[in-house]
Design a protein around this motif. Structure first.
Motif, PDB file in Angstrom:
ATOM      1  N   THR A 108      37.071  36.434  43.252  1.00  0.00           N
ATOM      2  CA  THR A 108      37.633  36.016  44.539  1.00  0.00           C
ATOM      3  C   THR A 108      37.905  34.517  44.588  1.00  0.00           C
ATOM      4  O   THR A 108      38.133  33.977  45.662  1.00  0.00           O
ATOM      5  CB  THR A 108      36.684  36.401  45.694  1.00  0.00           C
ATOM      6  OG1 THR A 108      35.413  35.786  45.467  1.00  0.00           O
ATOM      7  CG2 THR A 108      36.545  37.906  45.820  1.00  0.00           C
ATOM      8  N   ALA A 109      37.891  33.856  43.446  1.00  0.00           N
ATOM      9  CA  ALA A 109      38.144  32.418  43.427  1.00  0.00           C
ATOM     10  C   ALA A 109      39.532  32.135  43.987  1.00  0.00           C
ATOM     11  O   ALA A 109      40.453  32.952  43.848  1.00  0.00           O
ATOM     12  CB  ALA A 109      38.040  31.883  42.003  1.00  0.00           C
ATOM     13  N   GLU A 110      39.663  30.988  44.618  1.00  0.00           N
ATOM     14  CA  GLU A 110      40.954  30.620  45.200  1.00  0.00           C
ATOM     15  C   GLU A 110      42.038  30.628  44.127  1.00  0.00           C
ATOM     16  O   GLU A 110      41.866  30.099  43.038  1.00  0.00           O
ATOM     17  CB  GLU A 110      40.872  29.230  45.833  1.00  0.00           C
ATOM     18  CG  GLU A 110      42.101  28.880  46.624  1.00  0.00           C
ATOM     19  CD  GLU A 110      41.943  27.614  47.428  1.00  0.00           C
ATOM     20  OE1 GLU A 110      42.966  26.981  47.698  1.00  0.00           O
ATOM     21  OE2 GLU A 110      40.801  27.268  47.771  1.00  0.00           O
ATOM     22  N   GLY A 111      43.141  31.285  44.423  1.00  0.00           N
ATOM     23  CA  GLY A 111      44.256  31.369  43.483  1.00  0.00           C
ATOM     24  C   GLY A 111      44.178  32.530  42.512  1.00  0.00           C
ATOM     25  O   GLY A 111      45.131  32.799  41.797  1.00  0.00           O
TER      26      GLY A 111
END
Length: 92
Positions: A18-21
């Motif tokens: 779910t890390a940004e990007g």
């Protein structure tokens, strides 16, 4: 003499990345008749679905396809795992 290894058990949690990007999923379709491939698409399967239908419309005998889906995962230390406390400290 055989090499020795020490393996310690620790609990880990497998989750979706779910890390940004980060893409939730990546979709790609390949025609099994001619090998033509759609472009890889992030998060939304509809563009590859449309590509598949258009490809068959232009090539009526091309009716079998292979869908490849990449789903990104992350392994995180669970509570009780020594790395869990280290990550909690690093985030503070």
């Amino acid at each position: 003499m055989s090499p020795r290894a020490i393996i310690k058990a620790a609990e880990w949690t497998l989750t979706e990345e779910t890390a940004e990007g980060a893409s939730r999923a990546v979709f790609l379709v390949e025609c099994l008749t001619c090998g033509a491939r759609s472009e890889a698409v992030n998060n939304e399967p509809q563009p590859v679905e449309m590509w598949t239908l258009r490809h068959t419309g232009l090539n009526p005998t091309h009716r079998q396809f292979k869908l490849t889906t990449e789903w990104l995962w992350r392994v995180c230390p669970a509570p009780g795992n020594p790395y869990f406390e280290l990550e909690q400290e690093a985030e503070s």
